[in-house]
Design an enzyme around this catalytic site. Structure first.
Site, PDB file in Angstrom:
ATOM      1  N   SER A 246       0.879  -1.181   0.000  1.00 35.31           N
ATOM      2  CA  SER A 246       0.000   0.000   0.000  1.00 35.31           C
ATOM      3  C   SER A 246       0.906   1.216   0.000  1.00 35.31           C
ATOM      4  CB  SER A 246      -0.847  -0.010   1.282  1.00 35.31           C
ATOM      5  OG  SER A 246      -1.444   1.249   1.522  1.00 35.31           O
TER       6      SER A 246
ATOM      7  N   TYR B 206      -2.126  -0.406  10.533  1.00 37.64           N
ATOM      8  CA  TYR B 206      -2.111  -0.786   9.108  1.00 37.64           C
ATOM      9  C   TYR B 206      -0.775  -0.362   8.479  1.00 37.64           C
ATOM     10  CZ  TYR B 206      -3.761  -1.111   4.234  1.00 37.64           C
ATOM     11  OH  TYR B 206      -3.902  -1.431   2.898  1.00 37.64           O
TER      12      TYR B 206
HETATM   13  P1  NAP Z   1     -10.851  -7.006  -0.309  1.00 31.48           P
HETATM   14  O1  NAP Z   1     -11.714  -7.232  -1.479  1.00 31.48           O
HETATM   15  O2  NAP Z   1     -11.490  -6.894   1.038  1.00 31.48           O
HETATM   16  O3  NAP Z   1      -9.745  -8.156  -0.279  1.00 31.48           O
HETATM   17  C1  NAP Z   1      -9.163  -8.692   0.870  1.00 31.48           C
HETATM   18  C2  NAP Z   1      -9.119 -10.198   0.692  1.00 31.48           C
HETATM   19  O4  NAP Z   1      -8.350 -10.776   1.737  1.00 31.48           O
HETATM   20  C3  NAP Z   1     -10.509 -10.828   0.742  1.00 31.48           C
HETATM   21  O5  NAP Z   1     -10.688 -11.667  -0.397  1.00 31.48           O
HETATM   22  C4  NAP Z   1     -10.502 -11.639   2.032  1.00 31.48           C
HETATM   23  O6  NAP Z   1     -11.257 -12.829   1.887  1.00 31.48           O
HETATM   24  C5  NAP Z   1      -9.010 -11.926   2.220  1.00 31.48           C
HETATM   25  N1  NAP Z   1      -8.666 -12.117   3.621  1.00 31.48           N
HETATM   26  C6  NAP Z   1      -8.816 -11.245   4.648  1.00 31.48           C
HETATM   27  N2  NAP Z   1      -8.441 -11.820   5.795  1.00 31.48           N
HETATM   28  C7  NAP Z   1      -8.006 -13.077   5.479  1.00 31.48           C
HETATM   29  C8  NAP Z   1      -7.503 -14.168   6.227  1.00 31.48           C
HETATM   30  N3  NAP Z   1      -7.347 -14.107   7.558  1.00 31.48           N
HETATM   31  N4  NAP Z   1      -7.180 -15.302   5.573  1.00 31.48           N
HETATM   32  C9  NAP Z   1      -7.344 -15.399   4.240  1.00 31.48           C
HETATM   33  N5  NAP Z   1      -7.829 -14.412   3.462  1.00 31.48           N
HETATM   34  C10 NAP Z   1      -8.164 -13.262   4.093  1.00 31.48           C
HETATM   35  O7  NAP Z   1     -10.000  -5.679  -0.512  1.00 31.48           O
HETATM   36  P2  NAP Z   1      -8.828  -5.309  -1.535  1.00 31.48           P
HETATM   37  O8  NAP Z   1      -8.841  -3.843  -1.617  1.00 31.48           O
HETATM   38  O9  NAP Z   1      -8.905  -6.106  -2.775  1.00 31.48           O
HETATM   39  O10 NAP Z   1      -7.536  -5.716  -0.687  1.00 31.48           O
HETATM   40  C11 NAP Z   1      -6.508  -6.562  -1.180  1.00 31.48           C
HETATM   41  C12 NAP Z   1      -5.168  -6.066  -0.654  1.00 31.48           C
HETATM   42  O11 NAP Z   1      -4.896  -4.790  -1.211  1.00 31.48           O
HETATM   43  C13 NAP Z   1      -5.088  -5.908   0.858  1.00 31.48           C
HETATM   44  O12 NAP Z   1      -3.855  -6.422   1.339  1.00 31.48           O
HETATM   45  C14 NAP Z   1      -5.125  -4.403   1.052  1.00 31.48           C
HETATM   46  O13 NAP Z   1      -4.452  -3.973   2.219  1.00 31.48           O
HETATM   47  C15 NAP Z   1      -4.420  -3.939  -0.210  1.00 31.48           C
HETATM   48  N6  NAP Z   1      -4.702  -2.555  -0.581  1.00 31.48           N
HETATM   49  C16 NAP Z   1      -5.968  -2.153  -0.870  1.00 31.48           C
HETATM   50  C17 NAP Z   1      -6.190  -0.820  -1.201  1.00 31.48           C
HETATM   51  C18 NAP Z   1      -7.579  -0.293  -1.540  1.00 31.48           C
HETATM   52  O14 NAP Z   1      -7.747   0.933  -1.558  1.00 31.48           O
HETATM   53  N7  NAP Z   1      -8.552  -1.142  -1.840  1.00 31.48           N
HETATM   54  C19 NAP Z   1      -5.132   0.071  -1.257  1.00 31.48           C
HETATM   55  C20 NAP Z   1      -3.849  -0.386  -0.945  1.00 31.48           C
HETATM   56  C21 NAP Z   1      -3.648  -1.697  -0.623  1.00 31.48           C
HETATM   57  P3  NAP Z   1     -12.097 -13.459   3.116  1.00 31.48           P
HETATM   58  O15 NAP Z   1     -12.758 -12.317   3.813  1.00 31.48           O
HETATM   59  O16 NAP Z   1     -13.068 -14.402   2.465  1.00 31.48           O
HETATM   60  O17 NAP Z   1     -11.101 -14.164   3.952  1.00 31.48           O
END
Ligand code: NAP
Length: 250
Positions: free
Chosen positions: A135, A148
């Site tokens: 991030s 975070y």
């Molecule tokens: P998201 O759709 O909520 O994706 C997060 C994924 O992680 C979900 O599929 C969730 O599936 C899985 N997850 C969470 N806890 C887990 C666990 N204990 N074991 C296994 N799987 C787990 O949101 P996203 O934005 O795509 O996030 C993906 C990554 O991008 C994250 O690391 C986030 O920090 C990073 N990121 C996002 C943004 C943004 O603005 N969206 C910006 C920078 C970085 P389950 O709930 O089914 O387990």
């Protein structure tokens, strides 16, 4: 079909950024395993070269057993995308140790365990690409989100150290560092900001849009395009990097 036959494992691949990466890699011929805690969410997007496998990245025994199972079923993992993560802002003085530990267990321990279990496959086949989804909070402090921020700084440290451990070998380790991307995390953050500040959800969402330098949310497919480039031909000398996708300098 630049990734024909390569087995890619993507944690958190059932939604958001992970799903966009899974679909982009599968379209280039990769055999893709996606993981997450909810089998129904994974099943809903499986097919077309993508298989869903429930796995909690915080649970060492589960990660070891499930990745071994994926290797048995679909061959050695050569592309590992440590993407699973949770994001929630909280002032330090309101942060319990339980909150801190759960964020670290998911965002940092989870990536460590996943990468460790995939490295065996890569060393065996002498080819590997590891991507961590960090991030902008991995390269600068994000106000109101110390836990975070610390987890993502740690993730970048892990990525950089691995790139040094294996320098000169046929593996690369890079961290993708997005600003705000239009995924379920944003929807949850919008609701939480609205609740805490009394703003309506549109205004709460605008707050995040305005924090991106180009004043729009980034599409998950934009992150997937970078992931594809890092796994494909031509990026083999890109190693140990933090690639910011933020619409401008952060
Ligand atoms: P998201 O759709 O909520 O994706 C997060 C994924 O992680 C979900 O599929 C969730 O599936 C899985 N997850 C969470 N806890 C887990 C666990 N204990 N074991 C296994 N799987 C787990 O949101 P996203 O934005 O795509 O996030 C993906 C990554 O991008 C994250 O690391 C986030 O920090 C990073 N990121 C996002 C943004 C943004 O603005 N969206 C910006 C920078 C970085 P389950 O709930 O089914 O387990």
């Amino acid at each position: 079909m630049t990734l024909q036959g390569k087995h890619a494992l993507i944690t958190g691949g059932g939604t958001g950024i992970g799903l966009a990466i899974a679909q982009a890699l599968a379209a280039e011929g990769a055999i893709v395993t996606i993981t997450g805690r909810r089998q129904d969410v994974l099943d809903a997007v499986a097919g077309d070269g993508i298989t869903g496998m429930a796995m909690d990245v915080r649970d060492e025994a589960d990660v070891c057993a499930r990745i071994a199972q994926a290797v048995d079923a679909r061959g050695p993992v050569q592309i590992c995308v440590a993407n699973a993560g949770i994001a929630e802002g909280r002032a330090v003085h309101k942060t319990t140790l339980e909150f801190w530990r759960n964020m670290m267990a998911t965002n940092l321990d989870g990536a460590f365990l996943t990468i460790r279990e995939c490295l065996g496959s890569m060393r065996q086949t002498e080819w590997g690409r590891v991507l961590t989804i960090a991030s902008i909070a991995g390269v600068r402090g994000l106000p109101g989100a110390a836990c975070y921020t610390a987890s993502k700084h740690g993730l970048i440290g892990l990525t950089r150290a691995l790139s040094e451990d294996y320098v000169g070998k046929p593996y690369t380790f890079n961290a993708i560092c997005p600003a705000y991307v239009d995924t379920p995390i944003i929807t949850r953050n919008t609701d939480s900001i609205a609740q805490r500040t009394g703003l309506d959800t549109d205004a709460a969402r605008d707050m995040m849009v305005n924090m991106n330098r180009h004043k729009r949310l980034i599409a998950p497919e934009e992150i997937a395009a970078t992931a594809l480039w890092l796994c494909g031909p031509g990026a083999q000398s890109v190693n140990g990097q933090t690639i910011e996708i933020a619409g401008g300098q952060i």
